[in-house]
Design a protein around this motif. Structure first.
Motif, PDB file in Angstrom:
ATOM      1  N   UNK A   1      24.825  -2.348  -3.506  1.00  0.00           N
ATOM      2  CA  UNK A   1      23.424  -2.044  -3.063  1.00  0.00           C
ATOM      3  C   UNK A   1      22.600  -1.491  -4.346  1.00  0.00           C
ATOM      4  N   UNK A   2      21.444  -1.668  -4.306  1.00  0.00           N
ATOM      5  CA  UNK A   2      20.705  -1.168  -5.250  1.00  0.00           C
ATOM      6  C   UNK A   2      19.392  -0.504  -4.819  1.00  0.00           C
ATOM      7  N   UNK A   3      18.843   0.643  -5.179  1.00  0.00           N
ATOM      8  CA  UNK A   3      17.638   1.321  -4.995  1.00  0.00           C
ATOM      9  C   UNK A   3      16.575   0.386  -5.725  1.00  0.00           C
ATOM     10  N   UNK A   4      16.011  -0.545  -5.186  1.00  0.00           N
ATOM     11  CA  UNK A   4      14.935  -1.061  -5.924  1.00  0.00           C
ATOM     12  C   UNK A   4      13.635  -0.397  -6.299  1.00  0.00           C
ATOM     13  N   UNK A   5      13.417   0.482  -5.451  1.00  0.00           N
ATOM     14  CA  UNK A   5      12.196   1.475  -5.789  1.00  0.00           C
ATOM     15  C   UNK A   5      12.503   2.651  -4.679  1.00  0.00           C
ATOM     16  N   UNK A   6      11.729   3.874  -5.144  1.00  0.00           N
ATOM     17  CA  UNK A   6      11.922   4.917  -4.236  1.00  0.00           C
ATOM     18  C   UNK A   6      11.023   5.754  -4.682  1.00  0.00           C
TER      19      UNK A   6
ATOM     20  N   UNK B   1       5.113   5.301 -14.233  1.00  0.00           N
ATOM     21  CA  UNK B   1       4.440   3.793 -14.168  1.00  0.00           C
ATOM     22  C   UNK B   1       3.849   3.523 -12.736  1.00  0.00           C
ATOM     23  N   UNK B   2       2.746   3.524 -12.687  1.00  0.00           N
ATOM     24  CA  UNK B   2       1.981   3.296 -11.147  1.00  0.00           C
ATOM     25  C   UNK B   2       2.318   1.734 -10.836  1.00  0.00           C
ATOM     26  N   UNK B   3       2.615   1.756  -9.554  1.00  0.00           N
ATOM     27  CA  UNK B   3       2.823   0.393  -8.792  1.00  0.00           C
ATOM     28  C   UNK B   3       1.642  -0.217  -8.393  1.00  0.00           C
ATOM     29  N   UNK B   4       1.231  -1.173  -8.937  1.00  0.00           N
ATOM     30  CA  UNK B   4      -0.097  -1.798  -8.525  1.00  0.00           C
ATOM     31  C   UNK B   4       0.286  -3.299  -7.930  1.00  0.00           C
ATOM     32  N   UNK B   5       0.653  -3.580  -6.801  1.00  0.00           N
ATOM     33  CA  UNK B   5       0.697  -4.801  -6.112  1.00  0.00           C
ATOM     34  C   UNK B   5      -0.026  -5.085  -4.805  1.00  0.00           C
ATOM     35  N   UNK B   6      -0.447  -6.109  -4.625  1.00  0.00           N
ATOM     36  CA  UNK B   6      -0.908  -6.523  -3.397  1.00  0.00           C
ATOM     37  C   UNK B   6       0.333  -7.059  -2.651  1.00  0.00           C
ATOM     38  N   UNK B   7      -0.011  -7.534  -1.242  1.00  0.00           N
ATOM     39  CA  UNK B   7       1.122  -8.017  -0.644  1.00  0.00           C
ATOM     40  C   UNK B   7       1.908  -9.256  -0.947  1.00  0.00           C
ATOM     41  N   UNK B   8       1.128  -9.994  -1.675  1.00  0.00           N
ATOM     42  CA  UNK B   8       1.677 -11.368  -2.181  1.00  0.00           C
ATOM     43  C   UNK B   8       2.537 -10.935  -3.322  1.00  0.00           C
ATOM     44  N   UNK B   9       2.020  -9.990  -4.193  1.00  0.00           N
ATOM     45  CA  UNK B   9       3.140  -9.832  -5.267  1.00  0.00           C
ATOM     46  C   UNK B   9       4.036  -8.984  -4.861  1.00  0.00           C
ATOM     47  N   UNK B  10       4.006  -8.226  -3.784  1.00  0.00           N
ATOM     48  CA  UNK B  10       5.122  -7.512  -3.448  1.00  0.00           C
ATOM     49  C   UNK B  10       6.229  -8.234  -3.016  1.00  0.00           C
ATOM     50  N   UNK B  11       6.013  -9.080  -1.992  1.00  0.00           N
ATOM     51  CA  UNK B  11       6.898 -10.398  -1.744  1.00  0.00           C
ATOM     52  C   UNK B  11       7.700 -11.089  -2.852  1.00  0.00           C
ATOM     53  N   UNK B  12       6.746 -11.386  -3.724  1.00  0.00           N
ATOM     54  CA  UNK B  12       7.358 -12.299  -4.768  1.00  0.00           C
ATOM     55  C   UNK B  12       8.209 -11.726  -5.653  1.00  0.00           C
ATOM     56  N   UNK B  13       8.014 -10.300  -5.847  1.00  0.00           N
ATOM     57  CA  UNK B  13       8.953  -9.636  -6.726  1.00  0.00           C
ATOM     58  C   UNK B  13      10.055  -9.117  -6.163  1.00  0.00           C
ATOM     59  N   UNK B  14      10.045  -8.653  -4.906  1.00  0.00           N
ATOM     60  CA  UNK B  14      11.127  -7.864  -4.086  1.00  0.00           C
ATOM     61  C   UNK B  14      12.186  -8.903  -3.358  1.00  0.00           C
ATOM     62  N   UNK B  15      11.453 -10.277  -3.035  1.00  0.00           N
ATOM     63  CA  UNK B  15      12.250 -11.068  -2.633  1.00  0.00           C
ATOM     64  C   UNK B  15      13.308 -11.708  -3.544  1.00  0.00           C
TER      65      UNK B  15
ATOM     66  N   UNK C   1       0.528  -1.053  -0.054  1.00  0.00           N
ATOM     67  CA  UNK C   1      -0.042   0.090  -0.053  1.00  0.00           C
ATOM     68  C   UNK C   1       0.997   1.223   0.218  1.00  0.00           C
ATOM     69  N   UNK C   2       1.950   1.456   0.727  1.00  0.00           N
ATOM     70  CA  UNK C   2       2.972   2.297   0.853  1.00  0.00           C
ATOM     71  C   UNK C   2       3.539   2.723  -0.580  1.00  0.00           C
ATOM     72  N   UNK C   3       3.954   1.366  -1.320  1.00  0.00           N
ATOM     73  CA  UNK C   3       4.623   1.594  -2.524  1.00  0.00           C
ATOM     74  C   UNK C   3       3.622   2.271  -3.519  1.00  0.00           C
ATOM     75  N   UNK C   4       2.165   1.421  -3.292  1.00  0.00           N
ATOM     76  CA  UNK C   4       1.113   2.102  -4.538  1.00  0.00           C
ATOM     77  C   UNK C   4       0.930   3.557  -4.153  1.00  0.00           C
ATOM     78  N   UNK C   5       0.810   4.281  -2.817  1.00  0.00           N
ATOM     79  CA  UNK C   5       0.675   5.643  -2.771  1.00  0.00           C
ATOM     80  C   UNK C   5       1.889   6.682  -3.035  1.00  0.00           C
ATOM     81  N   UNK C   6       3.030   6.083  -2.926  1.00  0.00           N
ATOM     82  CA  UNK C   6       4.306   6.782  -3.215  1.00  0.00           C
ATOM     83  C   UNK C   6       4.567   6.564  -4.585  1.00  0.00           C
ATOM     84  N   UNK C   7       3.720   6.072  -5.330  1.00  0.00           N
ATOM     85  CA  UNK C   7       4.103   5.976  -6.959  1.00  0.00           C
ATOM     86  C   UNK C   7       2.624   6.479  -7.514  1.00  0.00           C
TER      87      UNK C   7
END
Length: 286
Positions: free
Chosen positions: A84-89, A39-53, A28-34
């Motif tokens: 290190x990499x900024x994966x999203x900000x 390119x908007x971020x549209x992820x639920x919790x499961x997709x968030x973990x799957x991508x960024x893990x 939710x924080x990622x979606x609000x911040x984008x």
């Protein structure tokens, strides 16, 4: 350091480690911040973990910033060895142009130096001039452009046998080839950690393709490659024809994460056109 306080033009903002939040809260924080971003971020919790893990995001070094109960911004930091990499900000609309972006990234740079990292990397969309300016002020230098492609025209299908394989089999094949300098998101290390709905295919262990998604109307290709000993034999073309037979009459796209020039001639010969968006990869030595 799980909690920090930074000053912005909107007042003090508190940053807490991602460990303090659920996956759904982080998404939710990622979606609000984008919100309103290119390119908007549209992820639920499961997709968030799957991508960024799979990208090796470090939950302790990644932070969500809040003012009271209001989300102000988020920064996700991925780590491998001494890089290190900024994966999203991003910052929510109310906190943009408040100095929060510079504060978040400065904290991340300081932490990376303290733990002895050699470098920090990031990618930024080419038309995002505000972000590019911020990164340049903080010492990031552009190193290459990343391109994407689309294919909307009719394609020929072929008879080659398209075989599905595991993410691990794809990653192992990629790691054996001369692709040492692929961007973070295309690397063998990222591929290895993928789970469904990402899918991987090959023909005769000669040419491989990574599909980010397949729908009734679209196929999103992450990357494709041919093993060195099979190159210049038409195997990549056979792979695309087999892909068309397996998933016919869909729009094909490749996200703008491919280093400029990598396979460009082949893709254009096969009817791909340049994606409207491009990215710039930037690095900062520490």
């Amino acid at each position: 350091m799980t909690e920090i306080v930074v000053s912005t033009a909107k007042g003090e903002v508190v940053g807490r480690s991602l460990d303090c939040f659920t996956s759904d809260e982080a998404a939710k924080a990622l979606q609000e911040s984008f919100d309103g971003y290119f390119v908007p971020m549209r992820l639920d919790g499961e997709a968030f973990e799957r991508r960024f893990r799979a990208e090796h995001v470090d939950r302790r070094e990644s932070r969500i910033f809040t003012r009271g109960t209001q989300i102000a911004g988020i920064i996700l930091i991925a780590r491998r060895w001494c890089v290190s990499r900024v994966a999203a900000m991003g910052c929510t609309p109310a906190f943009r142009r408040s100095g929060l972006g510079a504060a978040m990234l400065s904290v991340a740079l300081s932490s990376a130096k303290e733990r002895g990292d050699d470098m920090m990397t990031l990618e930024v969309l080419e038309p995002n001039h505000a972000a590019r300016s911020l990164y340049a002020k903080l010492g990031f230098l552009p190193v290459r452009q990343l391109a994407g492609y689309v294919h909307n025209e009719k394609r020929q299908s072929g008879e080659a046998n398209l075989q599905e394989c595991s993410a691990q089999a794809y990653a192992q094949a990629l790691a054996r080839e001369d692709f040492d300098d692929l961007p973070w998101t295309l690397s063998a290390a990222t591929a290895y950690g993928q789970t469904h709905p990402e899918r991987f295919f090959h023909i005769d262990n000669a040419s491989f393709v990574w599909l980010a998604s397949v729908t009734d109307s679209d196929v999103t290709i992450r990357f494709l490659f041919t093993c060195a000993k099979h190159r210049l034999k038409g195997r990549a073309g056979e792979l695309l024809q087999a892909l068309e037979r397996q998933f016919p009459d869909r729009r094909w796209s490749i996200s703008p994460v491919v280093p400029e020039g990598t396979g460009d001639g082949f893709l254009r010969k096969k009817g791909f056109l340049s994606h409207d968006l491009r990215q710039i990869e930037m690095i900062r030595n520490l």
